[in-house]
Design a protein around this motif. Structure first.
Motif, PDB file in Angstrom:
ATOM      1  N   ILE A 132       1.045  -0.997   0.148  1.00 41.57           N
ATOM      2  CA  ILE A 132      -0.154  -0.150  -0.225  1.00 41.57           C
ATOM      3  C   ILE A 132       0.937   1.059  -0.079  1.00 41.57           C
ATOM      4  O   ILE A 132       1.667   1.452   0.802  1.00 41.57           O
ATOM      5  CB  ILE A 132      -0.879   0.014   1.065  1.00 41.57           C
ATOM      6  CG1 ILE A 132      -1.957  -1.232   1.337  1.00 41.57           C
ATOM      7  CG2 ILE A 132      -1.726   1.392   1.339  1.00 41.57           C
ATOM      8  CD1 ILE A 132      -2.565  -1.438   2.665  1.00 41.57           C
ATOM      9  N   TYR A 133       0.494   2.238  -0.702  1.00 39.09           N
ATOM     10  CA  TYR A 133       1.452   3.561  -0.886  1.00 39.09           C
ATOM     11  C   TYR A 133       0.326   4.521  -0.835  1.00 39.09           C
ATOM     12  O   TYR A 133      -0.651   4.662  -1.036  1.00 39.09           O
ATOM     13  CB  TYR A 133       2.313   3.395  -2.023  1.00 39.09           C
ATOM     14  CG  TYR A 133       1.352   3.434  -3.483  1.00 39.09           C
ATOM     15  CD1 TYR A 133       1.084   4.848  -4.022  1.00 39.09           C
ATOM     16  CD2 TYR A 133       1.412   2.103  -4.071  1.00 39.09           C
ATOM     17  CE1 TYR A 133       0.664   4.740  -5.134  1.00 39.09           C
ATOM     18  CE2 TYR A 133       0.638   2.107  -5.334  1.00 39.09           C
ATOM     19  CZ  TYR A 133       0.171   3.384  -5.977  1.00 39.09           C
ATOM     20  OH  TYR A 133      -0.429   3.290  -7.044  1.00 39.09           O
ATOM     21  N   PHE A 134       1.200   5.788  -0.773  1.00 37.11           N
ATOM     22  CA  PHE A 134       0.598   7.151  -0.777  1.00 37.11           C
ATOM     23  C   PHE A 134       1.748   8.049  -0.904  1.00 37.11           C
ATOM     24  O   PHE A 134       3.015   7.916  -0.473  1.00 37.11           O
ATOM     25  CB  PHE A 134      -0.095   7.580   0.431  1.00 37.11           C
ATOM     26  CG  PHE A 134       0.694   7.760   1.747  1.00 37.11           C
ATOM     27  CD1 PHE A 134       1.328   8.841   2.091  1.00 37.11           C
ATOM     28  CD2 PHE A 134       0.698   6.371   2.522  1.00 37.11           C
ATOM     29  CE1 PHE A 134       2.207   9.046   3.466  1.00 37.11           C
ATOM     30  CE2 PHE A 134       1.439   6.584   3.707  1.00 37.11           C
ATOM     31  CZ  PHE A 134       2.323   7.597   4.222  1.00 37.11           C
ATOM     32  N   GLY A 135       1.434   9.286  -1.752  1.00 32.89           N
ATOM     33  CA  GLY A 135       2.630  10.027  -2.148  1.00 32.89           C
ATOM     34  C   GLY A 135       1.982  11.474  -2.686  1.00 32.89           C
ATOM     35  O   GLY A 135       0.875  11.835  -2.518  1.00 32.89           O
ATOM     36  N   ILE A 167      -1.589  11.072  -3.856  1.00 35.19           N
ATOM     37  CA  ILE A 167      -1.808   9.858  -4.731  1.00 35.19           C
ATOM     38  C   ILE A 167      -1.895   8.596  -3.435  1.00 35.19           C
ATOM     39  O   ILE A 167      -1.217   8.928  -2.438  1.00 35.19           O
ATOM     40  CB  ILE A 167      -0.334   9.584  -5.285  1.00 35.19           C
ATOM     41  CG1 ILE A 167      -0.148  10.597  -6.423  1.00 35.19           C
ATOM     42  CG2 ILE A 167      -0.647   8.332  -5.985  1.00 35.19           C
ATOM     43  CD1 ILE A 167       1.358  10.664  -6.946  1.00 35.19           C
ATOM     44  N   TYR A 168      -2.789   7.978  -3.758  1.00 36.03           N
ATOM     45  CA  TYR A 168      -3.202   6.622  -2.786  1.00 36.03           C
ATOM     46  C   TYR A 168      -3.237   5.370  -3.654  1.00 36.03           C
ATOM     47  O   TYR A 168      -3.912   5.422  -4.869  1.00 36.03           O
ATOM     48  CB  TYR A 168      -4.157   7.061  -2.058  1.00 36.03           C
ATOM     49  CG  TYR A 168      -4.082   8.246  -1.000  1.00 36.03           C
ATOM     50  CD1 TYR A 168      -3.619   8.088  -0.233  1.00 36.03           C
ATOM     51  CD2 TYR A 168      -4.831   9.426  -1.743  1.00 36.03           C
ATOM     52  CE1 TYR A 168      -3.804   9.476   0.749  1.00 36.03           C
ATOM     53  CE2 TYR A 168      -4.747  10.627  -0.959  1.00 36.03           C
ATOM     54  CZ  TYR A 168      -4.088  10.512   0.259  1.00 36.03           C
ATOM     55  OH  TYR A 168      -4.091  11.730   0.991  1.00 36.03           O
ATOM     56  N   GLY A 169      -2.717   4.312  -3.217  1.00 32.93           N
ATOM     57  CA  GLY A 169      -2.815   2.970  -4.223  1.00 32.93           C
ATOM     58  C   GLY A 169      -2.203   1.932  -3.414  1.00 32.93           C
ATOM     59  O   GLY A 169      -1.947   1.892  -2.464  1.00 32.93           O
ATOM     60  N   ILE A 170      -2.407   1.033  -4.190  1.00 30.71           N
ATOM     61  CA  ILE A 170      -2.064  -0.476  -3.790  1.00 30.71           C
ATOM     62  C   ILE A 170      -1.765  -1.417  -4.993  1.00 30.71           C
ATOM     63  O   ILE A 170      -2.076  -1.208  -6.084  1.00 30.71           O
ATOM     64  CB  ILE A 170      -3.023  -1.261  -3.152  1.00 30.71           C
ATOM     65  CG1 ILE A 170      -2.421  -2.595  -2.577  1.00 30.71           C
ATOM     66  CG2 ILE A 170      -4.477  -1.563  -3.932  1.00 30.71           C
ATOM     67  CD1 ILE A 170      -3.596  -3.141  -1.877  1.00 30.71           C
ATOM     68  N   GLY A 209       6.783  12.858  -9.097  1.00 29.25           N
ATOM     69  CA  GLY A 209       6.400  12.524  -7.625  1.00 29.25           C
ATOM     70  C   GLY A 209       6.951  11.591  -7.000  1.00 29.25           C
ATOM     71  O   GLY A 209       8.038  10.817  -7.503  1.00 29.25           O
ATOM     72  N   LEU A 210       6.904  11.486  -5.647  1.00 21.93           N
ATOM     73  CA  LEU A 210       7.541  10.530  -4.712  1.00 21.93           C
ATOM     74  C   LEU A 210       6.434   9.894  -3.999  1.00 21.93           C
ATOM     75  O   LEU A 210       5.380  10.579  -3.337  1.00 21.93           O
ATOM     76  CB  LEU A 210       8.440  11.352  -3.590  1.00 21.93           C
ATOM     77  CG  LEU A 210       9.086  10.447  -2.374  1.00 21.93           C
ATOM     78  CD1 LEU A 210       9.829   9.956  -3.170  1.00 21.93           C
ATOM     79  CD2 LEU A 210       9.491  11.520  -1.335  1.00 21.93           C
ATOM     80  N   VAL A 211       6.514   8.545  -3.595  1.00 23.05           N
ATOM     81  CA  VAL A 211       5.638   7.886  -3.120  1.00 23.05           C
ATOM     82  C   VAL A 211       6.345   6.896  -2.031  1.00 23.05           C
ATOM     83  O   VAL A 211       7.418   6.707  -1.968  1.00 23.05           O
ATOM     84  CB  VAL A 211       4.515   6.696  -4.014  1.00 23.05           C
ATOM     85  CG1 VAL A 211       3.845   7.544  -4.961  1.00 23.05           C
ATOM     86  CG2 VAL A 211       5.657   5.778  -4.824  1.00 23.05           C
ATOM     87  N   TYR A 212       5.359   6.848  -0.969  1.00 23.76           N
ATOM     88  CA  TYR A 212       6.014   6.079   0.241  1.00 23.76           C
ATOM     89  C   TYR A 212       5.211   4.495   0.445  1.00 23.76           C
ATOM     90  O   TYR A 212       3.891   4.893   0.273  1.00 23.76           O
ATOM     91  CB  TYR A 212       6.047   6.616   1.557  1.00 23.76           C
ATOM     92  CG  TYR A 212       6.311   6.099   2.673  1.00 23.76           C
ATOM     93  CD1 TYR A 212       7.863   6.148   3.034  1.00 23.76           C
ATOM     94  CD2 TYR A 212       5.377   5.189   3.476  1.00 23.76           C
ATOM     95  CE1 TYR A 212       8.262   5.352   4.244  1.00 23.76           C
ATOM     96  CE2 TYR A 212       5.837   4.491   4.636  1.00 23.76           C
ATOM     97  CZ  TYR A 212       7.241   4.697   4.902  1.00 23.76           C
ATOM     98  OH  TYR A 212       7.659   3.892   5.996  1.00 23.76           O
ATOM     99  N   LYS A 213       5.755   3.585   0.153  1.00 20.62           N
ATOM    100  CA  LYS A 213       5.058   2.281   0.196  1.00 20.62           C
ATOM    101  C   LYS A 213       5.438   1.276   1.362  1.00 20.62           C
ATOM    102  O   LYS A 213       6.537   1.137   1.702  1.00 20.62           O
ATOM    103  CB  LYS A 213       5.625   1.622  -1.104  1.00 20.62           C
ATOM    104  CG  LYS A 213       4.914   0.158  -1.413  1.00 20.62           C
ATOM    105  CD  LYS A 213       5.146  -0.511  -2.563  1.00 20.62           C
ATOM    106  CE  LYS A 213       4.624   0.322  -3.863  1.00 20.62           C
ATOM    107  NZ  LYS A 213       5.039  -0.209  -5.010  1.00 20.62           N
TER     108      LYS A 213
END
Length: 473
Positions: free
Chosen positions: A44-47, A83-86, A231-235
């Motif tokens: 799961i991530y968001f960024g 951003i939100y995702g999986i 962008g940058l995402v954190y997972k």
């Protein structure tokens, strides 16, 4: 099962190994190659991301006198997205996932000063992506889904005649599909850099219709939008969702999130933000990435030429790169970034300079004592070229370990309209019971003073109050 097969293989090969082993010396484990587990892209991530957007629209007009026209219209500007995702890695080469994102944008056409402009001020999307791993660290992917964009009218959709003005809709949502693609690069265990291009195609909507001078008419817009963002995402991988790494005195959080509400006379604002520790530890010196969004709704009494209550929708989103210095009893942070902001007034008020879209550079600083100091102190401030906005807040208090409380004061300004506050705050630290993550909840209350009629999102004169929840992980 793999261990069982390995043991059986060693047992079967042992007779053949005895003679060489005795001749050449004892067998050494250091000669055995170490098996390094390949990183997984599942999680799961968001960024946050920022970039540029270009709008091309067809404006189609038709009336009862068989007059028709079709002209091209364009809008350009910046945007910032959450951003939100999986994701799920399939085998060793493929990644599939689902996501949602929300954007605040500043895509403008026309001239706001003469009440003849239009702004694409926000959008959201939900979709899926599928990609192939070029190597363990790099993913190339395609994406698609459904999106919706909001167009805010500031006179652009109005139709003027010699005798009257047929006012267009104050705002309109356009929905449609999007397709795109991008490249994502894994830069650490949890952080990923992403670059993406997207094309969105929207169905046409009526923006103005009616009867003027006995002629029935319909005005319709059919838009499309190109965007390019980085962008940058954190997972969080699947094992860390339920069992996060413990935060100790020696290892700080990698990410901090905060969400809150602020209310004053005729104004309410919801805000949220995320701070990413790019070094992987927010207790140490290093670079940070921060994003913050605000949704504010307020109203005020306007004089000539409106002479009525004006309702305002104020939306902003920023993305900022910073550096943190950590000392023995306190820390300091300096940020530099970009902000996108949109303020829609209904009815239109030409005397309020805080209206329409604005974007620009933003700087911010933060100073704060650490959690162990018996006396607490904090100072933060920011300035944005979007509406020449500045903000500063100071707090001092007593740290009783189980809670912190004390007085506070702050000042806020948009285009010279100033609001000052004097009050008190209390912060209560605790741990989330389902994960053990450290968190803090803060409450504040006091009195606000203004030099205007409450024409900014700070609200009017009177009492104010709010609360905020912060979570470290």
């Amino acid at each position: 099962m793999k261990k069982l097969f390995a043991a059986m293989a060693c047992g079967a090969a042992m007779p053949a190994m005895v003679a060489p082993a005795l001749a050449d010396g004892p067998f050494s484990l250091k000669d055995t190659p170490v098996q390094v587990e390949a990183p997984s892209w599942s999680g799961i991530y968001f960024g946050v991301s920022g970039g540029f957007g270009h709008n091309h629209s067809k404006n189609n007009y038709h009336d009862s006198e068989d007059t028709t026209s079709s002209r091209n219209e364009f809008a350009d500007g910046g945007l910032v997205s959450l951003i939100y995702g999986i994701d799920r890695q399939v085998g060793s080469r493929y990644v599939v996932g689902a996501f949602a994102d929300f954007s605040v944008s500043e895509l403008n056409r026309g001239n706001e000063d003469i009440h003849n402009a239009m702004t694409i001020d926000r959008s959201w999307a939900i979709g899926a992506r599928a990609g192939i791993l070029v190597n363990e660290q790099t993913l190339v992917y395609a994406t698609g889904g459904y999106t919706q964009a909001h167009f805010s009218n500031d006179g652009w959709w109005d139709i003027d005649t010699d005798d009257t003005t047929a006012h267009g809709k104050g705002g309109q949502n356009f929905g449609g599909y999007f397709v795109g693609g991008g490249v994502e690069r894994r830069i650490s265990d949890n952080f990923y850099l992403r670059g993406e291009a997207r094309y969105s195609d929207f169905s046409g909507r009526i923006t103005n219709s009616g009867t003027v001078d006995g002629v029935d008419f319909v005005d319709r817009e059919v838009p499309s939008i190109w965007t390019v963002q980085a962008g940058l995402v954190y997972k969080l991988d699947r094992s860390k969702v339920l069992n996060p790494d413990p935060i100790t005195e020696d290892r700080g959080p990698k990410v901090i999130t905060y969400n809150g509400i602020d209310a004053a006379n005729d104004s309410v604002a919801w805000y949220g933000g995320t701070v990413f520790g790019l070094s992987g530890d927010l207790y140490k010196n290093g670079f940070l990435l921060r994003t913050q969004g605000i949704i504010a709704d307020y109203s005020y009494q306007a004089g000539e030429p409106v002479n009525s209550t004006v309702d305002a929708d104020d939306r902003s989103l920023d993305i900022m790169l910073g550096y943190q210095w950590v000392f023995s009893n306190w820390s300091a942070i300096a940020y530099l970034g970009y902000e996108v902001r949109n303020v829609h007034l209904s009815p239109f008020d030409p005397n309020n300079d805080v209206r329409g879209g604005a974007d620009g550079f933003k700087v911010a600083v933060e100073l704060e004592t650490d959690d162990e100091s018996p006396l607490y102190g904090s100072l933060e401030g920011s300035y944005s070229t979007a509406f020449n906005s500045y903000y500063a807040e100071a707090r001092v208090g007593y740290n009783a370990k189980t809670f912190i409380f004390g007085p506070e004061s702050s000042i806020y300004s948009d285009e010279g309209d100033i609001a000052t506050r004097v009050g008190a705050f209390a912060t209560i630290p605790f741990h989330l019971w389902w994960s053990g993550l450290p968190a803090k909840v803060t409450f504040n209350v006091g009195q606000q003073f203004v030099n205007n009629s409450g024409e900014t999102r700070a609200g009017g004169e009177g009492a104010y109050g709010g609360s905020m929840l912060r979570v470290d992980f």
